[in-house]
Design a protein around this motif. Structure first.
Motif, PDB file in Angstrom:
ATOM      1  N   ARG A 125       0.779  -1.071   0.029  1.00 61.96           N
ATOM      2  CA  ARG A 125       0.019   0.239   0.046  1.00 61.96           C
ATOM      3  C   ARG A 125       0.654   1.249   0.035  1.00 61.96           C
ATOM      4  O   ARG A 125       1.803   1.358   0.831  1.00 61.96           O
ATOM      5  CB  ARG A 125      -1.010   0.066   1.180  1.00 61.96           C
ATOM      6  CG  ARG A 125      -1.812   1.206   1.271  1.00 61.96           C
ATOM      7  CD  ARG A 125      -2.918   1.050   2.303  1.00 61.96           C
ATOM      8  NE  ARG A 125      -3.661   2.174   2.827  1.00 61.96           N
ATOM      9  CZ  ARG A 125      -4.579   2.786   1.918  1.00 61.96           C
ATOM     10  NH1 ARG A 125      -4.824   2.201   1.070  1.00 61.96           N
ATOM     11  NH2 ARG A 125      -5.033   3.800   2.441  1.00 61.96           N
ATOM     12  N   VAL A 126       0.580   1.986  -0.838  1.00 57.27           N
ATOM     13  CA  VAL A 126       1.394   3.322  -0.925  1.00 57.27           C
ATOM     14  C   VAL A 126       0.652   4.477  -0.892  1.00 57.27           C
ATOM     15  O   VAL A 126      -0.759   4.657  -1.403  1.00 57.27           O
ATOM     16  CB  VAL A 126       2.040   3.282  -2.673  1.00 57.27           C
ATOM     17  CG1 VAL A 126       2.894   4.663  -2.713  1.00 57.27           C
ATOM     18  CG2 VAL A 126       3.047   2.162  -2.538  1.00 57.27           C
ATOM     19  N   GLY A 127       1.287   5.499  -0.317  1.00 59.30           N
ATOM     20  CA  GLY A 127       0.341   7.021  -0.334  1.00 59.30           C
ATOM     21  C   GLY A 127       1.335   7.876  -1.096  1.00 59.30           C
ATOM     22  O   GLY A 127       2.398   7.832  -1.297  1.00 59.30           O
ATOM     23  N   LEU A 128       0.497   8.544  -1.997  1.00 56.46           N
ATOM     24  CA  LEU A 128       1.035   9.492  -3.064  1.00 56.46           C
ATOM     25  C   LEU A 128       0.729  11.013  -2.860  1.00 56.46           C
ATOM     26  O   LEU A 128      -0.482  11.161  -2.860  1.00 56.46           O
ATOM     27  CB  LEU A 128       0.698   8.943  -4.537  1.00 56.46           C
ATOM     28  CG  LEU A 128       0.724   7.305  -4.899  1.00 56.46           C
ATOM     29  CD1 LEU A 128       0.042   7.142  -6.049  1.00 56.46           C
ATOM     30  CD2 LEU A 128       2.213   7.067  -4.740  1.00 56.46           C
ATOM     31  N   TYR A 129       1.675  11.809  -2.315  1.00 56.85           N
ATOM     32  CA  TYR A 129       1.461  13.154  -2.083  1.00 56.85           C
ATOM     33  C   TYR A 129       1.608  14.046  -3.426  1.00 56.85           C
ATOM     34  O   TYR A 129       2.509  14.229  -4.025  1.00 56.85           O
ATOM     35  CB  TYR A 129       2.462  13.463  -1.111  1.00 56.85           C
ATOM     36  CG  TYR A 129       1.975  15.057  -0.597  1.00 56.85           C
ATOM     37  CD1 TYR A 129       1.167  15.031   0.645  1.00 56.85           C
ATOM     38  CD2 TYR A 129       2.736  16.267  -0.941  1.00 56.85           C
ATOM     39  CE1 TYR A 129       0.721  16.348   1.149  1.00 56.85           C
ATOM     40  CE2 TYR A 129       2.215  17.300  -0.168  1.00 56.85           C
ATOM     41  CZ  TYR A 129       1.429  17.556   0.508  1.00 56.85           C
ATOM     42  OH  TYR A 129       0.831  18.483   0.982  1.00 56.85           O
ATOM     43  N   VAL A 130       0.536  14.749  -3.436  1.00 57.47           N
ATOM     44  CA  VAL A 130       0.541  15.672  -4.632  1.00 57.47           C
ATOM     45  C   VAL A 130       0.332  17.097  -3.841  1.00 57.47           C
ATOM     46  O   VAL A 130      -0.894  17.323  -3.258  1.00 57.47           O
ATOM     47  CB  VAL A 130      -0.761  15.527  -5.573  1.00 57.47           C
ATOM     48  CG1 VAL A 130      -0.643  16.579  -6.546  1.00 57.47           C
ATOM     49  CG2 VAL A 130      -0.541  14.092  -6.133  1.00 57.47           C
ATOM     50  N   PRO A 131       1.181  17.825  -3.996  1.00 60.20           N
ATOM     51  CA  PRO A 131       1.292  19.448  -3.395  1.00 60.20           C
ATOM     52  C   PRO A 131       0.196  20.192  -3.978  1.00 60.20           C
ATOM     53  O   PRO A 131      -0.387  20.022  -5.188  1.00 60.20           O
ATOM     54  CB  PRO A 131       2.568  19.959  -3.559  1.00 60.20           C
ATOM     55  CG  PRO A 131       3.033  19.138  -4.716  1.00 60.20           C
ATOM     56  CD  PRO A 131       2.442  17.815  -4.804  1.00 60.20           C
ATOM     57  N   GLY A 132      -0.374  21.091  -3.105  1.00 56.42           N
ATOM     58  CA  GLY A 132      -0.861  22.491  -3.526  1.00 56.42           C
ATOM     59  C   GLY A 132       0.426  23.687  -3.552  1.00 56.42           C
ATOM     60  O   GLY A 132       1.247  23.417  -3.649  1.00 56.42           O
ATOM     61  N   GLY A 133      -0.522  24.712  -3.351  1.00 59.03           N
ATOM     62  CA  GLY A 133       0.464  26.001  -3.116  1.00 59.03           C
ATOM     63  C   GLY A 133       0.371  26.867  -4.399  1.00 59.03           C
ATOM     64  O   GLY A 133      -0.528  27.294  -4.864  1.00 59.03           O
ATOM     65  N   ASN A 134       1.706  27.094  -4.767  1.00 57.66           N
ATOM     66  CA  ASN A 134       1.868  28.100  -5.894  1.00 57.66           C
ATOM     67  C   ASN A 134       1.139  27.419  -7.356  1.00 57.66           C
ATOM     68  O   ASN A 134       0.821  28.297  -8.011  1.00 57.66           O
ATOM     69  CB  ASN A 134       3.419  28.248  -6.392  1.00 57.66           C
ATOM     70  CG  ASN A 134       4.086  29.063  -5.187  1.00 57.66           C
ATOM     71  OD1 ASN A 134       3.301  29.965  -4.462  1.00 57.66           O
ATOM     72  ND2 ASN A 134       5.168  28.981  -5.108  1.00 57.66           N
TER      73      ASN A 134
END
Length: 440
Positions: A125-134
């Motif tokens: 099981r994998v967690g994939l982080y996708v940023p917000g911000g600029n």
């Protein structure tokens, strides 16, 4: 405009180069004391703490962590057709490249009756982080999800910050990209609290389980990076990503307008982004400065780009020849390295340290960011000297399976016993000897 480092006529050592070259960076240690309480609170109180931090840091408290399937479907249905078509091309090409990366199990017969097999098993099981911000990064959804799927990961969850503008949901383009890839689990949580919640898991506001993951990948800001450092060991991580960077090795044949445009394209990510030109031509360096000034007048994020280009992390390095330039870029080990020289293919073949290499005038970094088929999650801050970018291998574990017959073990037993005694670990040898000799 760009600060200059003149290395012409000099042959600095690798250590001297690393000290002299422009380099950005962030001090992760400096924010650990801020992030540790966030991680601790999420470990103790789970999703409730994560929601508290979302309200504090993002200005919105989602109704629940997990995004309902109906919202994913709606985001995909409402996605701009042109954006959908572009994402479909990016997905197709990225899948094509990453499908060829999948390793095969190999079995080696060491001796008759004795084999060692290396099995490649996906992380569960994998967690994939996708940023917000600029900016909004649907491309990062593609770059994280595709290799995980190619590796055969059973369970994927995408985490992305909630947006007040969208009622506490992640940006709809992020949701649409996830839906397009067949991902049905997306969490509306960002920052260090997202990393912590992915690590420890919890219970959502509707009572549903938020299962912890085994590996977390994807870029993020300094707080995300600090949380990754704090959680590493309990979970695997891909890397501690720093600000993005581009280096361009160019000679007199390079087009100054192209070089300037590529440097600006990286600088628009962040005020800490690094853009470095390494060139044999002072005339090109002057022309690039002129082109930068002209293009800055029409670029959308002028202030951000100007701050990045004028920072200590950016600049021009003058070298005597292309071979000297290669020594510089190999010491710098850029996340993205463009080769814009004569015989660019041959020059690129001599590069030993880079996250990705872009060869010639028709392979800009922005192509790799979206539609080349390569992965854009790459090592930063010189880590390309020892690390690779995200790939199918990131999501695989090699397991050795040892299968020896009685005769094969007996044949080597004397050597095992000898080595165990040499290391003063005699019980190791006894574990072999007692298989063939009666206990005295």
């Amino acid at each position: 405009m760009l600060a200059r480092t003149d290395l012409r006529g000099r042959t600095p050592s690798t250590a001297e180069l690393r000290a002299a070259l422009p380099r950005g960076g962030v001090d992760v240690d400096a924010v650990l004391h801020q992030v540790r309480p966030v991680v601790d609170a999420v470990r103790e109180r789970g999703a409730a703490a994560a929601l508290d931090f979302s309200e504090q840091f993002d200005g919105v408290r989602p109704a629940q962590i997990r995004v309902p399937q109906a919202e994913l479907d709606r985001a995909l249905a409402e996605l701009d057709p042109a954006v959908r078509a572009a994402l479909e091309v990016a997905i197709e090409r990225t899948r094509k490249v990453h499908a060829d990366q999948r390793r095969k199990d190999t079995t080696t017969q060491v001796v008759p009756g004795g084999t060692v097999t290396e099995r490649w098993v996906p992380v569960d099981r994998v967690g994939l982080y996708v940023p917000g911000g600029n900016a909004v990064y649907p491309s990062s959804v593609v770059m994280n999800v595709v290799p995980a799927q190619a590796a055969g990961v059973r369970s994927l969850v995408v985490a992305s910050p909630p947006q007040a503008e969208f009622g506490g949901l992640p940006h709809p383009t992020i949701l649409a990209a996830a839906a397009l890839l067949g991902v049905d689990e997306v969490w509306a949580v960002g920052g260090g609290q997202a990393v912590a919640l992915l690590t420890y898991g919890g219970t959502d506001t509707d009572g549903a389980e938020l299962a912890p993951v085994d590996l977390i990948t994807g870029p993020g800001n300094i707080y995300v990076t600090a949380a990754k450092r704090l959680c590493r060991g309990l979970v695997g991580i891909d890397a501690e990503a720093g600000p993005t960077e581009i280096a361009i090795l160019a000679d007199h044949t390079a087009d100054a307008v192209h070089v300037a445009a590529d440097m600006i394209s990286q600088a628009e990510h962040d005020v800490m982004a690094a853009s470095v030109l390494v060139t044999t031509s002072i005339e090109l360096a002057d022309a690039v400065d002129t082109a930068l000034a002209a293009q800055l007048e029409i670029t959308k994020h002028k202030e951000r780009v100007t701050a990045a280009l004028s920072g200590t992390q950016s600049g021009t390095v003058l070298v005597s020849d292309v071979e000297a330039g290669l020594r510089v870029v190999n010491a710098y080990a850029a996340e993205h390295l463009e080769i814009q020289t004569e015989n660019a293919t041959a020059v690129a073949a001599k590069v030993t340290s880079a996250g990705a290499v872009f060869v010639g005038p028709w392979a800009p970094v922005s192509l790799g960011d979206y539609c080349a088929g390569s992965n854009h999650v790459l090592p930063t801050a010189g880590c390309a000297r020892h690390s690779s970018g995200l790939s199918v291998q990131t999501f695989l574990r090699g397991i050795h399976v040892v299968d020896y017959s009685e005769s094969a073990l007996k044949e080597v037993s004397g050597h095992v016993i000898t080595l165990s005694n040499a290391e003063d670990l005699p019980a190791h040898g006894e574990a072999v000897r007692l298989r063939f000799e009666a206990l005295r």
